[in-house]
Design a protein around this motif. Structure first.
Motif, PDB file in Angstrom:
ATOM      1  N   ASP A 154       0.678  -1.223  -0.096  1.00 22.33           N
ATOM      2  CA  ASP A 154      -0.080   0.142   0.017  1.00 22.33           C
ATOM      3  C   ASP A 154       0.881   1.005  -0.119  1.00 22.33           C
ATOM      4  OD1 ASP A 154      -2.439  -1.458   0.080  1.00 22.33           O
ATOM      5  OD2 ASP A 154      -2.726  -1.271   2.114  1.00 22.33           O
ATOM      6  N   GLN A 155       1.850   1.089   0.868  1.00 23.21           N
ATOM      7  CA  GLN A 155       2.818   2.420   0.822  1.00 23.21           C
ATOM      8  C   GLN A 155       3.594   2.623  -0.407  1.00 23.21           C
ATOM      9  OE1 GLN A 155       3.474   4.498   3.223  1.00 23.21           O
ATOM     10  NE2 GLN A 155       5.475   5.274   2.951  1.00 23.21           N
ATOM     11  N   PHE A 156       3.892   1.619  -1.280  1.00 22.28           N
ATOM     12  CA  PHE A 156       4.587   1.804  -2.708  1.00 22.28           C
ATOM     13  C   PHE A 156       3.301   2.349  -3.511  1.00 22.28           C
ATOM     14  CE2 PHE A 156       6.637  -2.810  -2.806  1.00 22.28           C
ATOM     15  CZ  PHE A 156       7.406  -2.348  -1.951  1.00 22.28           C
ATOM     16  N   ILE A 157       2.112   2.076  -3.426  1.00 24.55           N
ATOM     17  CA  ILE A 157       1.174   2.476  -4.347  1.00 24.55           C
ATOM     18  C   ILE A 157       0.831   3.982  -3.864  1.00 24.55           C
ATOM     19  CG2 ILE A 157      -1.263   2.487  -5.000  1.00 24.55           C
ATOM     20  CD1 ILE A 157      -0.909  -0.541  -4.722  1.00 24.55           C
ATOM     21  N   ASN A 158       0.500   4.178  -2.551  1.00 28.44           N
ATOM     22  CA  ASN A 158       0.281   5.752  -2.028  1.00 28.44           C
ATOM     23  C   ASN A 158       1.365   6.577  -2.477  1.00 28.44           C
ATOM     24  OD1 ASN A 158      -2.117   4.396  -1.206  1.00 28.44           O
ATOM     25  ND2 ASN A 158      -1.420   4.021   0.965  1.00 28.44           N
ATOM     26  N   GLU A 159       2.746   6.265  -2.041  1.00 25.78           N
ATOM     27  CA  GLU A 159       3.694   7.350  -2.561  1.00 25.78           C
ATOM     28  C   GLU A 159       4.217   7.350  -3.966  1.00 25.78           C
ATOM     29  OE1 GLU A 159       5.151   9.239  -0.129  1.00 25.78           O
ATOM     30  OE2 GLU A 159       3.603   8.412   1.224  1.00 25.78           O
ATOM     31  N   GLY A 160       3.264   6.552  -4.707  1.00 28.18           N
ATOM     32  CA  GLY A 160       3.656   6.749  -6.147  1.00 28.18           C
ATOM     33  C   GLY A 160       4.649   6.102  -6.860  1.00 28.18           C
TER      34      GLY A 160
ATOM     35  N   ALA B  29       4.485   2.593  -7.489  1.00 28.45           N
ATOM     36  CA  ALA B  29       3.874   1.298  -8.021  1.00 28.45           C
ATOM     37  C   ALA B  29       2.205   1.738  -8.445  1.00 28.45           C
ATOM     38  CB  ALA B  29       3.793   0.228  -7.182  1.00 28.45           C
ATOM     39  N   ASP B  30       1.931   1.349  -9.490  1.00 28.06           N
ATOM     40  CA  ASP B  30       0.599   1.344 -10.207  1.00 28.06           C
ATOM     41  C   ASP B  30      -0.375   0.917  -9.241  1.00 28.06           C
ATOM     42  OD1 ASP B  30      -1.058   2.372 -12.571  1.00 28.06           O
ATOM     43  OD2 ASP B  30      -1.692   0.209 -11.904  1.00 28.06           O
ATOM     44  N   PRO B  31      -1.456   1.053  -8.663  1.00 29.70           N
ATOM     45  CA  PRO B  31      -2.383   0.454  -7.835  1.00 29.70           C
ATOM     46  C   PRO B  31      -2.879  -1.007  -8.366  1.00 29.70           C
ATOM     47  CG  PRO B  31      -3.334   2.766  -8.391  1.00 29.70           C
ATOM     48  CD  PRO B  31      -2.222   2.488  -9.193  1.00 29.70           C
ATOM     49  N   SER B  32      -2.504  -1.504  -9.654  1.00 30.82           N
ATOM     50  CA  SER B  32      -2.783  -2.687  -9.898  1.00 30.82           C
ATOM     51  C   SER B  32      -1.912  -3.727  -9.381  1.00 30.82           C
ATOM     52  CB  SER B  32      -2.614  -2.867 -11.754  1.00 30.82           C
ATOM     53  OG  SER B  32      -1.341  -2.424 -11.935  1.00 30.82           O
ATOM     54  N   ILE B  33      -0.577  -3.298  -8.989  1.00 34.04           N
ATOM     55  CA  ILE B  33       0.247  -4.087  -8.179  1.00 34.04           C
ATOM     56  C   ILE B  33      -0.297  -5.044  -6.984  1.00 34.04           C
ATOM     57  CG2 ILE B  33       1.389  -2.687  -6.620  1.00 34.04           C
ATOM     58  CD1 ILE B  33       3.828  -4.171  -7.284  1.00 34.04           C
ATOM     59  N   GLY B  34      -1.526  -3.950  -6.581  1.00 32.91           N
ATOM     60  CA  GLY B  34      -2.130  -4.825  -5.353  1.00 32.91           C
ATOM     61  C   GLY B  34      -3.172  -5.589  -5.879  1.00 32.91           C
ATOM     62  N   GLU B  35      -3.528  -5.350  -6.952  1.00 37.73           N
ATOM     63  CA  GLU B  35      -4.695  -6.291  -7.661  1.00 37.73           C
ATOM     64  C   GLU B  35      -4.042  -7.699  -7.955  1.00 37.73           C
ATOM     65  OE1 GLU B  35      -6.395  -3.897 -10.706  1.00 37.73           O
ATOM     66  OE2 GLU B  35      -6.996  -2.254  -9.290  1.00 37.73           O
ATOM     67  N   PHE B  36      -2.673  -7.740  -8.043  1.00 40.56           N
ATOM     68  CA  PHE B  36      -2.065  -8.935  -8.547  1.00 40.56           C
ATOM     69  C   PHE B  36      -2.116 -10.008  -7.386  1.00 40.56           C
ATOM     70  CE2 PHE B  36       0.423  -6.402 -11.633  1.00 40.56           C
ATOM     71  CZ  PHE B  36      -0.609  -6.283 -12.555  1.00 40.56           C
TER      72      PHE B  36
END
Length: 186
Positions: free
Chosen positions: A151-157, A159-166
């Protein structure tokens, strides 16, 4: 013509960890895979959660596919009574062989090695090298810090939010089984 056997790669600790629930989950995972007729692909270690999941699969008559690099023979005591036992030269080759011989990846509790393995397949998925499902068995909330880090990767820009969907998260082995079955039946 018979269907090819489904294979599930399990990344997990070469130690048992601090809680009995980790070994219990590994045992149930090995049994579940075997009862479903799914082959276990893992790091061929005869220690920790690795041997726990492998022995459980074997005791139910399941097929096992183990891969170990030469330099870990003494540390992980290569489990040689597997259906298939492969020795590689390097850790990277081990991960590649495990990945190439699996249809899905499952992460059980583990340490730095398990994180290395899951992040490599997650990165490969992120850059489009595969579409295999990646599942995380979050026994007793063990991987909550990993979820927060992603979530930190995504929230701080970074990683794309799609990484969490994987990532497919399961808190129990029955949830893991249902999620795996859903990916194979889709």
């Amino acid at each position: 013509m018979t269907q090819p056997q489904i294979s599930v790669c399990v990344f997990c600790g070469s130690r048992l960890g601090a809680k009995e629930s980790y070994a219990e989950a590994a045992t149930k995972t090995g049994e579940m895979l075997a009862k479903r007729g799914w082959r276990l692909v893992y790091g061929a270690g005869d220690v920790g959660l690795m041997v726990t999941v492998a022995r459980a699969a074997q005791e139910v008559g399941g097929a096992t596919f183990g891969v170990i690099p030469e330099h870990l023979f003494s540390r992980e005591v290569g489990k040689r009574d597997l259906t298939t036992y492969i020795v590689t030269e390097t850790m990277h080759e081990r991960k590649k062989v495990m990945f190439m011989n699996s249809d899905a990846i499952v992460l059980l509790p583990g340490g730095a090695g398990s994180l290395d393995e899951i992040f490599e397949v997650l990165t490969w998925r992120q850059i489009g090298l595969h579409g295999k499902p990646i599942l995380i068995l979050n026994t007793d909330g063990y991987w909550e810090p990993l979820r927060a880090l992603i979530d930190q990767f995504i929230n701080e820009g970074f990683a794309d939010p799609s990484i969490g969907e994987f990532l497919i998260w399961a808190d129990t082995v029955p949830e893991l089984e249902a999620a795996l079955a859903g990916t194979f039946d889709a």
